[in-house]
Every structure is written in C-alpha cells, then in structure tokens.
Design a protein around this motif. Structure first.
Motif, short mmCIF file in Angstrom:
data_model
loop_
_atom_site.label_atom_id
_atom_site.label_comp_id
_atom_site.label_asym_id
_atom_site.label_seq_id
_atom_site.Cartn_x
_atom_site.Cartn_y
_atom_site.Cartn_z
N UNK A 1 17.51 49.60 33.31
CA UNK A 1 17.56 49.77 31.57
C UNK A 1 16.43 48.69 30.57
N UNK A 2 15.69 47.70 31.09
CA UNK A 2 14.90 46.96 31.02
C UNK A 2 14.89 46.02 30.32
N UNK A 3 16.36 45.86 30.07
CA UNK A 3 16.75 44.53 29.37
C UNK A 3 16.67 43.39 29.87
N UNK A 4 16.05 41.95 29.37
CA UNK A 4 15.68 40.75 29.46
C UNK A 4 16.52 40.07 30.12
N UNK A 5 16.95 39.36 30.04
CA UNK A 5 18.26 38.02 30.06
C UNK A 5 17.37 36.64 29.97
N UNK A 6 16.22 36.60 29.71
CA UNK A 6 15.57 35.11 29.76
C UNK A 6 14.16 35.19 28.42
N UNK A 7 14.29 34.78 27.46
CA UNK A 7 13.20 34.92 26.37
C UNK A 7 11.79 34.82 27.47
N UNK A 8 11.32 36.07 27.41
CA UNK A 8 10.35 36.30 28.25
C UNK A 8 8.80 36.65 27.11
N UNK A 9 7.93 36.23 27.70
CA UNK A 9 6.62 36.50 26.24
C UNK A 9 6.24 37.54 26.75
N UNK A 10 6.61 38.45 27.56
CA UNK A 10 6.29 40.21 26.92
C UNK A 10 6.66 41.37 27.50
N UNK A 11 7.97 41.11 26.84
CA UNK A 11 8.38 41.52 26.11
C UNK A 11 9.85 41.82 24.56
N UNK A 12 10.03 42.16 23.73
CA UNK A 12 10.33 41.47 22.72
C UNK A 12 11.79 42.16 23.27
N UNK A 13 11.68 43.00 23.94
CA UNK A 13 13.80 43.07 24.63
C UNK A 13 14.44 42.22 25.51
N UNK A 14 14.64 41.17 24.98
CA UNK A 14 15.02 40.18 25.53
C UNK A 14 15.97 39.13 25.41
N UNK A 15 16.78 38.62 25.74
CA UNK A 15 17.81 37.65 24.94
C UNK A 15 17.24 37.11 23.65
N UNK A 16 16.43 36.38 23.41
CA UNK A 16 16.34 35.72 22.37
C UNK A 16 16.38 36.43 20.68
N UNK A 17 16.11 38.21 21.25
CA UNK A 17 16.35 39.27 20.06
C UNK A 17 17.82 39.61 20.17
N UNK A 18 18.93 38.33 20.59
CA UNK A 18 20.53 39.08 20.41
C UNK A 18 21.12 37.74 19.61
N UNK A 19 22.49 38.34 19.38
CA UNK A 19 22.68 37.45 18.31
C UNK A 19 23.19 36.63 19.49
N UNK A 20 23.08 36.42 20.04
CA UNK A 20 23.27 35.33 21.42
C UNK A 20 22.18 33.85 21.41
N UNK A 21 21.04 34.79 21.34
CA UNK A 21 19.66 34.12 21.42
C UNK A 21 19.23 32.61 22.39
N UNK A 22 19.92 33.03 23.31
CA UNK A 22 19.93 31.46 24.30
C UNK A 22 19.52 32.17 25.51
N UNK A 23 18.86 31.35 26.04
CA UNK A 23 18.43 31.74 27.85
C UNK A 23 19.63 31.57 28.80
N UNK A 24 19.50 33.12 29.35
CA UNK A 24 20.51 32.65 30.23
C UNK A 24 20.12 31.85 31.35
#
Ligand code: GLC
Length: 445
Positions: free
Chosen positions: A115-138
C-alpha cells in the motif's frame, strides 16, 4: 610500430585483469546465492526463529494489509487511513522483549507494504508516519530496543507500490499499466529509500516482496541486489527480488535463476534441503495484518511447524499483526510466550542445528548437532518409533530432554525406540547420542 608493443602488453594485461575481476565477481555472486556460504548467512540460519510484523494504518480497519485496498476498503478511504493512525500505546521495548521471551532471534517488520505507507519519516515521500497524528518514527525506538535485547532488526520492503504514481499498477484488482508512470524514476525512489533505511537503521536483513507483477523484471532484481550489497556487503536479502521462489505452492526452485540469498516458502514448511538456505513465513492468525477476533493457531500447531521447519533445515518467521493502538494483542502475545517456554527447555534441538538426517513426517522431525540426533516427537502419545538404521554409526544412548532413559532395539534394517512413559502435554524431544558425528550423515529416506 615501435610504440604498439607496450600498448598491446598493457591492453592484454588489462583484458586479463578484467577477466579475472569479472570471474571473481561472478563467482562470489553465484556462490553467495547458491551455497549460502557467507558467514552472515550461516549466522542467519543458525537463528532458526524470528518474528514477522505486518503493521500500518490498515489495522484501523482490521482488514488485510495492501490486499484489502480497493476491495473491502475503497481506495480513497484506504489511502486516507494514515490521517487517523495514532498508535499511542506503541512500545518498542514491549514488542522486542516479547520476541525475546518467545525465543526469537530476529524481527522483520513491514517498513513499507504494497500500500506504499512508510512507517519511518522518509525524505522521499510524504506518505509516511510523520504526517500521521502520531508523527513519531516507529523504526528508531525499534532499532534501539533490538540492540538492547540482542534481537536482529530486519526490514520487509515491498517492490510493488500500488500507491506510488511512478509504479505503473495502481491496484491489485486493475492491472492496467499507467502510461504516466516511470519505472526508472520509481527504481531511483526505491534506491533512495533503501539507502536511507540502511544508513539510518543498519538492518541485518532485507525481506523483499511483491516482485511478481509485470513491471518488475529479474534484471531489475539483480541490479537492486547488487545495489544493497554495495551499500552493506554483509546484508542478507531474501529471494523475492526475482521471480524464482517457492512461495505458497512450495515450488522446487531453480537455484541458478534465484535472485537473493535464501528462498521464501509461504504458509507452508519448506522442503528438506541441506544446500539452499530458506525461511518459511507463517501467520499466527489467519491474516498478516491485525484482524479483530482472528483465529489463532494452537500451541501444538505452532510448535509442530517450528520443529518440522528446523527438521527440514530452514528458519521460521512467525507473524503477528499489532493493533491500531500499537499493542500486540494479548492472545497473540500469550501464544508467543508459550512457544518461548517450550524453547527454554528444548532450544538445544532447534538453534544452530541442522535438519535431518530423517525427513520429517506427521509424527516426528529430526535435527542434529555434534554427535546428537534430536527426535522431535510430534505425537506425544506414541509408544514406539521405528526408523531405518543409521549407516556407519552406533547409538550409544537414548534419553528425553528431561533425562528419562529410553531403550533402543536394533533390527536388520531398522531400530526401534521405546518412547517416554511419562505423560507429555506437548511434543517432546528424544536425544540419540551416536558414536560419531551426526551432522555429516547423508539424508536417510
Ligand atoms: C504475500 C503477500 C503479502 C505478505 C507476504 C508475506 O506475498 O502479498 O501481503 O506480506 O506474503 O509473506
């Protein structure tokens, strides 16, 4: 004329040098894959047991990760789940200490599923954990907890990404190729992400998946294999970089076509194989991602899978799907701890052993180390067990892991063990002590 001689010499030495270099590279590439002779691969196989974790915003729906997108959950809806993903009870320490208690030696987590969602704050797509309400790196706390408990951190990373605009297929259920997608750009994106993952978290192993779709080719797989090995030479990768793999039908694979270091049967115990390293992955429930009220495998089923896997000379990667709040469900955690208790007593028959010399059946599996054969008695009520004679070895003693002596009678072609008279709730181990090395005995069919 005069000048051409040294030039020729230089040219031919260059050619010879290039040829030797090419042969060395070709040899180490195929050698690493075929025999798994590298030290890190041997170390990986000695571990025998790891925890698979499939997790992401989809846990909010309790449907299957990746596959429920555009099926049970409409695409737009699925792709918006990250806006609500807030696993405030995620506790990396609790996850990793649970894996440790389960007797697992490594942990493989979905950093980015289909599904493409990234659980770490990757620099290469916005579809990642830092743009969730949780925000923090897993991954950061997970890598710290892994270090603390001595568990090896491994990353699942999907080749296909139905969400990414540059990957040509945008749904599992509509395989029309998008003319605006661009595989060249997509591969650069993957390389950037893999470099980021390797540099920031130093994973022990990479578990690729989703390479079966048309846009991906074996050539791309080979290139990516060389790329990650270039970044970290001792990193291990599974073989889902190329099309050749055992998968759910447990296909017998052509090793020369395989790309990666080890094979990956899925939801099935791999075939007994003393040459090619492999790891079977299984779900503890019925789904990879968390499912409410999921049916969990019984303890005896889990242990039997573990024994048959080790008995066939492979590793077991057993999966849990954490809940949307970040916790691993109590029923799943309980099962893992029960497995760990069995391993505390019987781990000598699992870790760092080899499979065989007898192929496993429904009633037993065998592993071996030094001068010992461990018989995993999968049906604890059996009263005797007859096996073909072991060529060129004598059995000096037979006893259970808890020390009960057992009698062995030897016939013309087989020997019979009178099994334990104690009551065993679960499968148990019988040790055969031989008068010589058990590890070099050829497979006895
Ligand atoms: C399959 C599925 C994927 C899952 C994987 C684990 O390839 O596509 O959802 O992550 O198996 O083995």
């Amino acid at each position: 004329m005069k000048n051409s001689t040294p030039d020729k010499k230089v040219n031919s030495s260059l050619r010879l040098f290039s040829l030797i270099l090419f042969l060395c590279v070709a040899y180490s590439f195929t050698y690493g894959q075929q025999t798994g002779a590298s030290a890190s691969l041997k170390n990986f196989m000695d571990n025998r047991f790891g925890l698979f974790i499939h997790w992401g915003p989809v846990s909010l729906r309790g449907t299957e990760i990746g596959w429920s997108r555009d099926r049970e959950v409409p695409k737009d809806d699925y792709d918006s789940l990250y806006k609500e993903f807030n696993p405030v009870l995620y506790d990396a320490d609790a996850w990793v200490s649970l894996a440790k208690e389960a007797g697992m030696k490594y942990l493989t987590i979905t950093t980015r599923h289909h599904d493409g969602f990234c659980i770490w704050p990757t620099k290469y797509t916005d579809y990642n954990i830092s743009n969730t309400p949780y925000k923090k790196d897993i991954l950061k706390p997970l890598s710290e907890a892994c270090k603390k408990y001595g568990i090896k951190l491994c990353f699942y990373y999907s080749i296909l990404d139905w969400h990414h605009p540059d990957y040509p297929i945008h749904s599992a259920y509509d395989t029309t190729l998008d003319p605006h997608a661009n595989m060249g750009r997509y591969i650069l994106f993957m390389k950037d992400q893999l470099r980021e993952l390797i540099t920031n978290y130093n994973p022990y192993m990479l578990w690729f998946d989703g390479q079966w779709e048309k846009p991906w080719t074996d050539e791309m797989g080979k290139e990516l294999y060389n790329y990650v090995k270039g970044l970290k030479p001792d990193i291990i990768t599974n073989n889902r970089l190329g099309k050749e793999m055992a998968a759910t039908n447990n296909k017998k694979i052509d090793v020369l076509k395989m790309i990666g270091d080890y094979d990956t049967p899925e939801q099935v115990v791999g075939r007994l194989n003393m040459e090619l390293p492999w790891e079977s992955c299984f779900t503890l429930g019925q789904q990879w991602a968390w499912k409410p009220n999921d049916k969990i495998s019984s303890l005896s089923n889990c242990l039997s899978i573990l024994s048959k896997t080790a008995g066939s000379n492979g590793n077991l990667l057993l999966n849990v799907g954490p809940m949307p709040d970040g916790r691993i469900e109590m029923r799943q955690a309980k099962r893992l701890k029960e497995i760990g208790r069995w391993l505390e007593e019987n781990g000598a028959a699992i870790y760092s052993t080899k499979g065989g010399p007898f192929p496993p059946t429904g009633s037993f599996a065998t592993t071996r180390k030094g001068n010992k054969i461990y018989i995993h008695v999968l049906e604890p009520d059996l009263s005797t067990l007859s096996l073909p004679l072991i060529p060129e070895r004598k059995i000096n003693r037979a006893y259970t892991m808890s020390g009960e002596r057992l009698s062995v009678t030897t016939g013309e072609e087989s020997f019979t063990i009178k099994l334990s008279s104690e009551k065993h709730q679960l499968q148990y181990i019988v040790i055969l002590e031989l008068d010589g090395d058990a590890e070099t005995i050829p497979i006895i069919q």
